[in-house]
Design a protein around this motif. Structure first.
Motif, PDB file in Angstrom:
ATOM      1  N   ILE A  19       0.650  -0.792   0.234  1.00 37.21           N
ATOM      2  CA  ILE A  19       0.417  -0.115  -0.503  1.00 37.21           C
ATOM      3  C   ILE A  19       0.718   0.849  -0.142  1.00 37.21           C
ATOM      4  O   ILE A  19       0.240   1.875  -0.834  1.00 37.21           O
ATOM      5  CB  ILE A  19      -0.809  -0.180   1.734  1.00 37.21           C
ATOM      6  N   ASP A  20       2.186   0.836   0.779  1.00 36.26           N
ATOM      7  CA  ASP A  20       2.849   2.385   1.169  1.00 36.26           C
ATOM      8  C   ASP A  20       3.513   3.048  -0.304  1.00 36.26           C
ATOM      9  O   ASP A  20       3.353   4.237  -0.941  1.00 36.26           O
ATOM     10  CB  ASP A  20       3.265   2.022   2.155  1.00 36.26           C
ATOM     11  N   ARG A  21       3.664   1.887  -1.362  1.00 37.16           N
ATOM     12  CA  ARG A  21       4.292   1.992  -2.350  1.00 37.16           C
ATOM     13  C   ARG A  21       3.195   2.088  -3.687  1.00 37.16           C
ATOM     14  O   ARG A  21       3.569   2.499  -4.521  1.00 37.16           O
ATOM     15  CB  ARG A  21       4.812  -0.043  -3.262  1.00 37.16           C
ATOM     16  N   THR A  22       1.765   2.223  -2.933  1.00 35.11           N
ATOM     17  CA  THR A  22       1.069   3.121  -4.799  1.00 35.11           C
ATOM     18  C   THR A  22       1.103   4.511  -4.654  1.00 35.11           C
ATOM     19  O   THR A  22       1.005   5.194  -5.171  1.00 35.11           O
ATOM     20  CB  THR A  22      -0.500   2.020  -4.421  1.00 35.11           C
ATOM     21  N   TYR A  23       2.067   4.428  -2.861  1.00 36.30           N
ATOM     22  CA  TYR A  23       2.233   6.326  -3.328  1.00 36.30           C
ATOM     23  C   TYR A  23       2.912   6.818  -4.856  1.00 36.30           C
ATOM     24  O   TYR A  23       2.322   7.498  -5.155  1.00 36.30           O
ATOM     25  CB  TYR A  23       3.550   6.750  -2.387  1.00 36.30           C
ATOM     26  N   SER A  24       3.059   5.453  -5.684  1.00 36.20           N
ATOM     27  CA  SER A  24       3.848   6.285  -6.957  1.00 36.20           C
ATOM     28  C   SER A  24       2.858   5.893  -7.775  1.00 36.20           C
ATOM     29  O   SER A  24       3.481   6.421  -9.671  1.00 36.20           O
ATOM     30  CB  SER A  24       4.802   4.892  -7.226  1.00 36.20           C
ATOM     31  N   TYR A  25       1.829   5.871  -7.802  1.00 35.75           N
ATOM     32  CA  TYR A  25       0.626   6.268  -8.473  1.00 35.75           C
ATOM     33  C   TYR A  25      -0.480   7.214  -8.582  1.00 35.75           C
ATOM     34  O   TYR A  25      -0.759   7.779  -9.457  1.00 35.75           O
ATOM     35  CB  TYR A  25      -1.118   4.516  -8.173  1.00 35.75           C
ATOM     36  N   LEU A  26       0.578   8.340  -7.554  1.00 35.57           N
ATOM     37  CA  LEU A  26       0.132   9.833  -7.655  1.00 35.57           C
ATOM     38  C   LEU A  26       0.686  10.677  -8.610  1.00 35.57           C
ATOM     39  O   LEU A  26       1.643  10.420  -8.261  1.00 35.57           O
ATOM     40  CB  LEU A  26       0.194  10.128  -6.303  1.00 35.57           C
ATOM     41  N   VAL A  27       0.291  11.515  -8.946  1.00 39.17           N
ATOM     42  CA  VAL A  27       0.631  11.930  -9.848  1.00 39.17           C
ATOM     43  C   VAL A  27       1.085  12.885  -8.776  1.00 39.17           C
ATOM     44  O   VAL A  27       1.458  13.233  -7.294  1.00 39.17           O
ATOM     45  CB  VAL A  27       0.178  13.299 -10.575  1.00 39.17           C
ATOM     46  N   PRO A  28       2.623  13.821  -9.516  1.00 37.68           N
ATOM     47  CA  PRO A  28       2.817  15.137  -8.411  1.00 37.68           C
ATOM     48  C   PRO A  28       1.577  16.224  -7.992  1.00 37.68           C
ATOM     49  O   PRO A  28       0.221  16.045  -9.160  1.00 37.68           O
ATOM     50  CB  PRO A  28       4.106  15.812  -9.271  1.00 37.68           C
ATOM     51  N   ASP A  29       1.555  16.989  -6.582  1.00 36.72           N
ATOM     52  CA  ASP A  29       0.595  17.747  -6.692  1.00 36.72           C
ATOM     53  C   ASP A  29      -0.640  17.435  -6.648  1.00 36.72           C
ATOM     54  O   ASP A  29      -1.684  18.283  -6.990  1.00 36.72           O
ATOM     55  CB  ASP A  29       0.796  18.939  -7.500  1.00 36.72           C
ATOM     56  N   PHE A  30      -0.295  15.766  -6.376  1.00 30.45           N
ATOM     57  CA  PHE A  30      -2.225  14.863  -6.048  1.00 30.45           C
ATOM     58  C   PHE A  30      -2.735  15.787  -5.074  1.00 30.45           C
ATOM     59  O   PHE A  30      -4.167  15.442  -5.943  1.00 30.45           O
ATOM     60  CB  PHE A  30      -1.810  13.655  -5.947  1.00 30.45           C
ATOM     61  N   HIS A  31      -2.187  16.991  -3.941  1.00 27.01           N
ATOM     62  CA  HIS A  31      -3.778  16.983  -2.872  1.00 27.01           C
ATOM     63  C   HIS A  31      -3.850  18.212  -4.036  1.00 27.01           C
ATOM     64  O   HIS A  31      -5.782  18.184  -3.269  1.00 27.01           O
ATOM     65  CB  HIS A  31      -2.494  17.925  -1.857  1.00 27.01           C
ATOM     66  N   THR A  32      -3.953  19.012  -4.966  1.00 24.38           N
ATOM     67  CA  THR A  32      -4.681  19.593  -4.886  1.00 24.38           C
ATOM     68  C   THR A  32      -5.220  19.483  -6.821  1.00 24.38           C
ATOM     69  O   THR A  32      -5.852  19.699  -7.570  1.00 24.38           O
ATOM     70  CB  THR A  32      -4.155  21.141  -5.810  1.00 24.38           C
TER      71      THR A  32
END
Ligand SMILES: Cc1cc2nc3c(=O)[nH]c(=O)nc-3n(C[C@H](O)[C@H](O)[C@H](O)COP(=O)(O)O)c2cc1C
Length: 190
Positions: free
Chosen positions: A98-111
């Protein structure tokens, strides 16, 4: 329909794996292709917070046994996650994934309105086995962990829980759980 199944228990014939197998076998009979990974047999590290996936790559920079798993999930229509409940949460083997799925998120994913690098519409099947018979206990494991998969564009989520199973193979005698595994597969394949 491509199904990727991640077995999070160190017991390859444990309760969560048995339920996952029933789900996958049913889906396979209905035409799905299934790829199963037993996480405990793989060598991998957790996320190193190197931020390479946010600064210079569109995937995880680590090259280990989880690389193939992360790539396969990208191609999957359905992700099956099967885990024992350990200390009120998923197993450490699964947490590492699950922690490695962080790589599925684009840069600036929060916005970003679409924070995911994955194609939309995937389905998640979450299988949780626990020794505790009271189903109100550890009911938070799925919503807490499953919430992150919404970020990745998983549209539908299905939960199959086996409560009050402690010994190896005990879930085989739990007809309602095994039936729910079959019915969930049929529903997804229809
Ligand atoms: C290290 C460890 C921690 C556990 N923690 C819990 C727990 O917090 N709550 C619970 O209900 N069962 C707990 N159990 C029992 C397992 O969840 C139960 O045996 C389950 O059926 C294991 O699934 P598996 O057969 O797929 O490995 C724990 C078992 C182990 C070995």
């Amino acid at each position: 329909m491509k199904i990727v199944c991640l077995l999070g228990s160190p017991r390859s014939n444990g309760n969560s794996a048995i339920v996952a197998k029933r789900f996958c076998d049913t889906a396979e009979k209905l035409g799905a292709t299934v790829q199963t990974f037993t996480l405990n047999k793989l060598n991998y590290r957790g996320c190193q917070a190197c931020m390479a996936c946010k600064t210079k790559l569109d995937k995880c920079a680590l090259q280990d046994d989880l690389t193939e798993v992360l790539d396969s999930v990208r191609e999957a229509d359905v992700l099956v996650i099967a885990t024992p409940t350990y200390y009120g949460d998923v197993s450490s083997q699964l947490k590492g994934f699950i922690d490695r799925t962080y790589s599925y998120l684009v840069p600036d994913f929060h916005t970003k309105s679409n924070p995911s690098r994955l194609s939309p519409g995937k389905k998640l099947v979450f299988i949780q086995a626990q020794g505790q018979a009271d189903a109100t206990k550890y009911a938070d494991v799925f919503p807490r962990n499953g919430a992150f998969f919404k970020w990745y564009g998983f549209a539908d989520k299905y939960l199959i829980r086996a409560c009050g199973v402690r010994n190896l193979g005990e879930v085989e005698g739990r007809e309602e759980v095994m039936k729910l595994a079959e019915e969930t597969a049929k529903r997804i394949m229809s």
